[in-house]
Design a protein around this motif. Structure first.
Motif, mmCIF file in Angstrom:
data_model
loop_
_atom_site.group_PDB
_atom_site.id
_atom_site.type_symbol
_atom_site.label_atom_id
_atom_site.label_comp_id
_atom_site.label_asym_id
_atom_site.label_seq_id
_atom_site.Cartn_x
_atom_site.Cartn_y
_atom_site.Cartn_z
ATOM 1 N N LYS A 118 0.821 -1.197 0.000
ATOM 2 C CA LYS A 118 0.000 0.000 0.000
ATOM 3 C C LYS A 118 0.867 1.263 0.000
ATOM 4 C CE LYS A 118 -3.910 0.012 2.243
ATOM 5 N NZ LYS A 118 -4.955 -0.115 3.296
ATOM 6 N N ALA A 119 2.024 1.213 0.670
ATOM 7 C CA ALA A 119 2.931 2.371 0.663
ATOM 8 C C ALA A 119 3.497 2.602 -0.737
ATOM 9 C CB ALA A 119 4.061 2.157 1.667
ATOM 10 N N ILE A 120 3.843 1.532 -1.422
ATOM 11 C CA ILE A 120 4.362 1.652 -2.786
ATOM 12 C C ILE A 120 3.288 2.197 -3.712
ATOM 13 C CG2 ILE A 120 5.246 0.363 -4.759
ATOM 14 C CD1 ILE A 120 6.446 -1.630 -2.652
ATOM 15 N N LEU A 121 2.083 1.642 -3.628
ATOM 16 C CA LEU A 121 0.984 2.113 -4.471
ATOM 17 C C LEU A 121 0.677 3.585 -4.204
ATOM 18 C CD1 LEU A 121 -1.447 -0.944 -4.190
ATOM 19 C CD2 LEU A 121 0.003 -0.359 -6.140
ATOM 20 N N ALA A 122 0.701 3.977 -2.934
ATOM 21 C CA ALA A 122 0.414 5.363 -2.582
ATOM 22 C C ALA A 122 1.488 6.306 -3.112
ATOM 23 C CB ALA A 122 0.286 5.504 -1.070
ATOM 24 N N SER A 123 2.732 5.862 -3.072
ATOM 25 C CA SER A 123 3.809 6.719 -3.577
ATOM 26 C C SER A 123 3.668 6.950 -5.071
ATOM 27 C CB SER A 123 5.173 6.115 -3.246
ATOM 28 O OG SER A 123 5.480 5.008 -4.091
ATOM 29 N N TRP A 124 3.245 5.940 -5.797
ATOM 30 C CA TRP A 124 3.031 6.090 -7.231
ATOM 31 C C TRP A 124 1.808 6.959 -7.513
ATOM 32 C CZ3 TRP A 124 3.549 0.168 -8.497
ATOM 33 C CH2 TRP A 124 4.905 -0.195 -8.416
ATOM 34 N N GLN A 125 0.773 6.783 -6.735
ATOM 35 C CA GLN A 125 -0.473 7.503 -6.999
ATOM 36 C C GLN A 125 -0.386 8.965 -6.575
ATOM 37 O OE1 GLN A 125 -2.913 6.202 -8.649
ATOM 38 N NE2 GLN A 125 -4.405 7.849 -8.510
ATOM 39 N N ASP A 126 0.206 9.212 -5.425
ATOM 40 C CA ASP A 126 0.190 10.553 -4.843
ATOM 41 C C ASP A 126 1.489 11.317 -5.023
ATOM 42 O OD1 ASP A 126 -2.347 9.833 -3.917
ATOM 43 O OD2 ASP A 126 -1.532 9.068 -2.021
ATOM 44 N N GLY A 127 2.532 10.642 -5.485
ATOM 45 C CA GLY A 127 3.811 11.312 -5.668
ATOM 46 C C GLY A 127 4.569 11.555 -4.383
ATOM 47 N N THR A 128 4.173 10.867 -3.305
ATOM 48 C CA THR A 128 4.868 11.031 -2.032
ATOM 49 C C THR A 128 6.154 10.209 -2.018
ATOM 50 O OG1 THR A 128 3.523 9.243 -1.121
ATOM 51 C CG2 THR A 128 2.760 11.494 -0.751
ATOM 52 N N ARG A 129 7.069 10.592 -1.169
ATOM 53 C CA ARG A 129 8.352 9.885 -1.058
ATOM 54 C C ARG A 129 8.118 8.496 -0.479
ATOM 55 N NH1 ARG A 129 12.218 9.483 3.124
ATOM 56 N NH2 ARG A 129 14.322 9.010 2.331
ATOM 57 N N LEU A 130 8.719 7.488 -1.109
ATOM 58 C CA LEU A 130 8.605 6.126 -0.611
ATOM 59 C C LEU A 130 9.586 5.921 0.532
ATOM 60 C CD1 LEU A 130 7.419 3.277 -0.825
ATOM 61 C CD2 LEU A 130 9.170 2.757 -2.535
ATOM 62 N N ASP A 131 9.049 5.598 1.696
ATOM 63 C CA ASP A 131 9.909 5.422 2.869
ATOM 64 C C ASP A 131 9.261 4.394 3.785
ATOM 65 O OD1 ASP A 131 11.882 5.684 4.767
ATOM 66 O OD2 ASP A 131 11.002 7.474 5.685
ATOM 67 N N PHE A 132 9.339 3.137 3.360
ATOM 68 C CA PHE A 132 8.798 2.057 4.183
ATOM 69 C C PHE A 132 9.950 1.216 4.704
ATOM 70 C CE2 PHE A 132 7.271 -2.137 5.176
ATOM 71 C CZ PHE A 132 6.097 -1.882 5.866
ATOM 72 N N VAL A 133 10.051 1.117 6.014
ATOM 73 C CA VAL A 133 11.111 0.327 6.648
ATOM 74 C C VAL A 133 10.454 -0.620 7.647
ATOM 75 C CG1 VAL A 133 13.195 0.356 8.053
ATOM 76 C CG2 VAL A 133 12.792 2.185 6.392
ATOM 77 N N GLY A 134 10.570 -1.909 7.371
ATOM 78 C CA GLY A 134 10.005 -2.907 8.262
ATOM 79 C C GLY A 134 11.065 -3.889 8.710
ATOM 80 N N GLU A 135 10.624 -4.902 9.434
ATOM 81 C CA GLU A 135 11.556 -5.921 9.914
ATOM 82 C C GLU A 135 12.003 -6.840 8.794
ATOM 83 O OE1 GLU A 135 11.641 -9.686 13.092
ATOM 84 O OE2 GLU A 135 9.896 -8.345 12.988
#
Length: 334
Positions: A118-135
């Motif tokens: 969802k973070a990747i999709l949102a970054s493509w749709q909204d132009g926001t910076r992709l910054d997802f860091v998980g375990e």
């Protein structure tokens, strides 16, 4: 209720099958992770029919969230906004020995995968910076060269398949929809699934999540059709019942002791003996059985107050297109 059915043809003939099912009246088509790729048939179908499409489910743990997002984005384009990405976890032995991937506690891992996609999709749709860091995964690099969006149809919804309470709570917390796995009973859904959904929504501060029930259907108009449907469904129920992760469904109906028996028989390949352990009562409780009209009435009883559509499986037998159409017609009035 709307009717989704499995698109179960090979990719080279899937267009013809998709057209036949849509002509019969179904509202949506879904693929599952079986002998063929889960995404390619939907790509073909998107160019052959104008209907809702869904993976149900794509096994997520062996895949990168970036791969999942790319496939979902393109299918959303190809279907003109009628795609839903359904994800699932699979059991440990399949993840490790069939996919050759790394196993980890599935609910926590699937939560992260859903959020990452969802973070990747949102970054493509909204132009926001992709910054997802998980375990387990991190996505912090997205050069403009690799950005496909924005999608003119919007980002596709991400659904999560679940049976147990941890995964069900996870779906209610982070996914756009819950795919209620097909091996269940009315009692299990009402007492266990809905309780876990409520807990997940409360934990996330959400008001609702779409519930997409799935049902194993033994449908027939004639004695011969019903016998063939019963045989196919019994085999699937025996397979599901042999899996330790599915024992809670049997437990709530008082049949928990059957699970280790089925599991032991599965390890020696005695499918015939497994099938004989599935009683008529189990068949009617764990599956939906009868004529198209009777099946529609039972689906309405089980799910009419929970969902706007239902996914139906016809395992191990060919449900006539006329009967599939009759089921859709009857569901429309549920």
């Amino acid at each position: 209720m709307l009717l989704d059915v499995q698109l179960d043809a090979r990719p080279d003939v899937v267009a013809e099958r998709a057209r036949a099912l849509v002509d019969a009246g179904v509202d949506g088509l879904f693929t599952f992770e079986g002998p063929h790729d889960v995404f390619l048939p939907l790509a073909v179908a998107s160019q052959a029919v104008d209907t809702d499409l869904m993976t149900n489910v794509a096994i997520a743990m062996p895949r990168s969230p970036m791969h999942l997002a790319n496939a979902a984005w393109d299918l959303q384009l190809m279907s003109r906004g009628r795609f839903r990405l359904g994800l699932g976890s699979q059991i440990k032995v399949h993840v490790e020995k069939r996919y050759g991937a790394t196993w980890s506690p599935p609910a926590a891992r699937m939560r992260e995968i859903v959020l990452a996609v969802k973070a990747i999709l949102a970054s493509w749709q909204d132009g926001t910076r992709l910054d997802f860091v998980g375990e387990h995964t991190r996505h912090t690099l997205m050069p403009p060269t690799f950005v496909p969006g924005p999608n003119p149809y919007g980002a596709p919804p991400v659904l999560l398949g679940a049976l147990g309470p941890l995964m069900t709570r996870t779906a209610a917390e982070v996914a756009d929809g819950l795919l209620v796995m097909p091996f269940h009973s009315h009692r299990h859904v009402r007492q266990r699934t809905l309780a876990a959904v409520s807990e997940g929504l409360a934990a996330a501060g959400r008001r609702e999540v779409a519930i997409c029930p799935q049902a194993i259907v033994a449908m027939g108009r004639t004695p011969d059709e019903q016998a063939a449907a019963d045989a196919g469904v019994r085999m699937l129920l025996a397979f599901y019942g042999s899996t330790p992760a599915y024992r809670p469904v049997l437990d709530i109906e008082g049949w928990g002791d059957l699970q280790p028996q089925l599991n032991a028989l599965s390890k020696v390949g005695d499918i015939g003996a497994m099938v004989t352990l599935v009683t008529d009562e189990m068949l009617s409780t764990l599956a939906v059985r009868g004529t198209p009209e009777e099946c529609a009435a039972e689906l309405g009883r089980r799910f009419g107050d929970l969902a706007e559509r239902v996914c139906c499986y016809f395992p191990g037998y060919d449900a006539p297109l006329e009967s599939v159409g009759a089921l859709r017609t009857a569901l429309a009035s549920v």
